[in-house]
Scaffold this motif. Structure first.
Motif, PDB file in Angstrom:
ATOM      1  N   LYS A 121       0.835  -1.207   0.000  1.00  0.00           N
ATOM      2  CA  LYS A 121       0.000   0.000   0.000  1.00  0.00           C
ATOM      3  C   LYS A 121       0.867   1.253   0.000  1.00  0.00           C
ATOM      4  CE  LYS A 121      -4.086  -1.761   2.325  1.00  0.00           C
ATOM      5  NZ  LYS A 121      -4.909  -1.723   3.532  1.00  0.00           N
ATOM      6  N   ILE A 122       0.259   2.304  -0.505  1.00  0.00           N
ATOM      7  CA  ILE A 122       0.915   3.615  -0.451  1.00  0.00           C
ATOM      8  C   ILE A 122       0.094   4.486   0.499  1.00  0.00           C
ATOM      9  CG2 ILE A 122       1.639   5.656  -1.731  1.00  0.00           C
ATOM     10  CD1 ILE A 122       1.809   3.957  -4.228  1.00  0.00           C
ATOM     11  N   TYR A 123       0.783   5.052   1.466  1.00  0.00           N
ATOM     12  CA  TYR A 123       0.111   5.866   2.480  1.00  0.00           C
ATOM     13  C   TYR A 123       0.474   7.322   2.293  1.00  0.00           C
ATOM     14  CZ  TYR A 123      -0.837   1.452   4.816  1.00  0.00           C
ATOM     15  OH  TYR A 123      -1.270   0.176   5.116  1.00  0.00           O
ATOM     16  N   GLY A 124      -0.501   8.179   2.501  1.00  0.00           N
ATOM     17  CA  GLY A 124      -0.225   9.602   2.391  1.00  0.00           C
ATOM     18  C   GLY A 124      -0.354  10.289   3.734  1.00  0.00           C
ATOM     19  N   ASN A 142      -3.861  11.337  -6.044  1.00  0.00           N
ATOM     20  CA  ASN A 142      -3.569  10.565  -7.260  1.00  0.00           C
ATOM     21  C   ASN A 142      -2.775   9.308  -6.998  1.00  0.00           C
ATOM     22  OD1 ASN A 142      -4.849  12.460  -8.823  1.00  0.00           O
ATOM     23  ND2 ASN A 142      -2.997  13.619  -9.242  1.00  0.00           N
ATOM     24  N   LEU A 143      -2.349   9.132  -5.762  1.00  0.00           N
ATOM     25  CA  LEU A 143      -1.363   8.077  -5.514  1.00  0.00           C
ATOM     26  C   LEU A 143      -1.697   7.132  -4.369  1.00  0.00           C
ATOM     27  CD1 LEU A 143       1.453   7.120  -6.349  1.00  0.00           C
ATOM     28  CD2 LEU A 143       2.422   8.934  -4.990  1.00  0.00           C
ATOM     29  N   CYS A 144      -2.272   7.678  -3.315  1.00  0.00           N
ATOM     30  CA  CYS A 144      -2.306   6.916  -2.061  1.00  0.00           C
ATOM     31  C   CYS A 144      -3.566   6.075  -1.879  1.00  0.00           C
ATOM     32  CB  CYS A 144      -2.175   7.879  -0.879  1.00  0.00           C
ATOM     33  SG  CYS A 144      -0.645   8.811  -0.965  1.00  0.00           S
ATOM     34  N   ASP A 145      -3.360   4.942  -1.188  1.00  0.00           N
ATOM     35  CA  ASP A 145      -4.480   4.059  -0.862  1.00  0.00           C
ATOM     36  C   ASP A 145      -5.165   4.496   0.422  1.00  0.00           C
ATOM     37  OD1 ASP A 145      -2.057   1.791  -1.871  1.00  0.00           O
ATOM     38  OD2 ASP A 145      -3.913   2.132  -3.006  1.00  0.00           O
ATOM     39  N   GLU A 146      -4.353   4.989   1.352  1.00  0.00           N
ATOM     40  CA  GLU A 146      -4.904   5.466   2.626  1.00  0.00           C
ATOM     41  C   GLU A 146      -4.225   6.779   2.960  1.00  0.00           C
ATOM     42  OE1 GLU A 146      -5.181   0.902   4.330  1.00  0.00           O
ATOM     43  OE2 GLU A 146      -4.918   2.507   5.805  1.00  0.00           O
TER      44      GLU A 146
END
Lengths: 222, 213
Positions: free
Chosen positions: B29-32, B194-198
């Motif tokens: 996952k990518i987190y912001g 545009n990028l993060c899942d959470e």
């Protein structure tokens, strides 16, 4: 090791070369000033220029100034090289290298650079003026001088780890220089070489023991 | 891989920079982290990297409190603040020098990282001649090149033109699928959306919002 040393040399060349050149120039001028005053090139003038026999009770104000200036330069270089990694390249270095290795390589790098500066000093002053007086005793004295500088730098790094409340290097350097003058022995000539060597190794071991405190304290204060 | 931030607070000179924050990060996952300047994002990222101690709470990497043990999180790379490289070396030489620390990768991996960030054409140019965007791309390349499990970025797309930023976002999306955790902090909502899942939103050191995409 290669990364740390090249990084540090690049830093000195790009950010501290004026300080180094000024130091070499001022020391050379001081030497020739003493030659003019003394009308000779007695070996004692060499000791005076390199602050090898300084005693604040007996030294004149110019010699005191030169001693303070010399020690300040080496302390400042050590602190600059130490803190620059923490300020600007922490994520490059510390996620790739064990802290103890970093401390060891950093101390080694600081000492190599300090030695190079000292050697430049020796070349500028000794080679043109004291070639005929080069002897084993003089080499030992110069080696003691190098070790003495290393020992001062290591002690300063330990003090920085313990008392790292200072945000900038300069005020800390001033306090440490004053501490050095009034607390540490200042005459390399009269120091026992074996004692300096033992203390030097002990200071390295001590730094490796307190490496955790060193890192956290210095990092957070920056 | 799992990262847990449990009741973490951070005090600097008596001021609460981070207050009782709880977060969880998992692989793939990518987190912001989004918030205005001064909201505590960078401090939180530095704590994740092990550069700062927590005043309270703990940060666990697969159940291990690395901060307490004063070590750094395993297999982690980060780009925090301005990327720092040696000005007289080329982009490639800088990465090669960094790679020489752990000796985990060789020329191929370095070139691959430069390809991913679209810096391959400028790899032999001195770092001092790089534009701000190129410097930022090199910073991202040093994160990617050793194939870390955890990647941490603080404002990674600063100074990068939109087309390249989109390409880099796609690179990070592909990286995340390889069992990695990617954490990105930005004050620009578009970067995160545009990028993060959470996404965790911070303000004054506390989490004021959390949502999944």
């Amino acid at each position: 090791m290669k990364y740390i040393i090249l990084n540090d040399i690049s830093f000195i060349i790009n950010n501290r070369k004026r300080i180094v050149f000024s130091y070499l120039l001022i020391a050379t001028i001081y030497f020739w000033y003493n030659v003019l005053i003394d009308s000779s090139k007695d070996i004692y003038l060499l000791y005076k220029t390199l602050s090898l026999d300084y005693n604040y009770n007996n030294g004149d104000w110019l010699e005191t100034l030169m001693y303070v200036y010399s020690i300040t330069i080496y302390i400042y270089i050590a602190l600059s090289l130490l803190t620059k990694d923490l300020k600007s390249s922490a994520s490059n270095i510390f996620l790739r290298i064990d802290i103890r290795k970093w401390i060891l390589f950093k101390i080694f790098s600081i000492h190599i650079i300090s030695t190079l500066i000292l050697i430049c000093m020796y070349i500028l002053i000794i080679l043109p003026n004291y070639m005929n007086l080069l002897s084993f005793d003089l080499y030992i004295l110069l080696f003691k001088n190098i070790l003495y500088i290393f020992l001062i730098q290591n002690v300063i790094i330990v003090l920085l780890a313990i008392f790292s409340k200072f945000k900038t290097v300069v005020p800390f350097t001033i306090i440490l220089v004053l501490t050095n003058i009034f607390v540490f022995p200042t005459s390399v000539l009269s120091l026992n070489g074996i004692a300096i060597l033992i203390l030097f190794f002990f200071s390295i071991i001590f730094l490796l023991v307190i490496y955790k405190i060193l890192f956290v304290n210095i990092f957070e204060s920056n | 891989m799992k990262i847990e931030i449990r009741n973490v607070s951070k005090l600097f000179n008596g001021v609460d920079i981070i207050k009782d924050v709880n977060m969880n990060f998992e692989s793939n996952k990518i987190y912001g982290l989004i918030g205005r300047n001064g909201s505590g994002k960078s401090v939180l990222l530095k704590m994740l990297c092990g550069f700062y101690d927590t005043t309270k709470g703990e940060i666990l990497f697969d159940g291990v409190n690395v901060i307490k043990h004063k070590t750094f999180p395993p297999n982690t790379r980060a780009l925090i603040e301005k990327p720092f490289f040696l000005p007289d070396l080329t982009g490639y030489e800088n990465l090669e020098l960094l790679a020489s620390i752990q000796k985990k990768i060789g020329r191929d991996e370095i070139l691959l990282a430069l390809e991913k960030v679209k810096l391959i054409e400028e790899k032999d140019k001195k770092f001092s001649k790089y534009s701000l965007g190129m410097k930022q791309k090199l910073g991202i390349a040093q994160v990617l090149m050793e194939n870390p499990t955890i990647m941490i970025f603080d404002e990674p797309f600063n100074g990068i033109e939109e087309k390249t930023a989109n390409e880099l976002r796609n690179v990070l999306k592909e990286e995340a699928k390889k069992n990695k955790i990617i954490i990105i902090a930005s004050h620009i909502k578009d970067d995160i959306d545009n990028l993060c899942d959470e996404v965790y939103k911070l303000d004054n050191g506390i989490i004021i919002d959390y949502y999944k995409k």
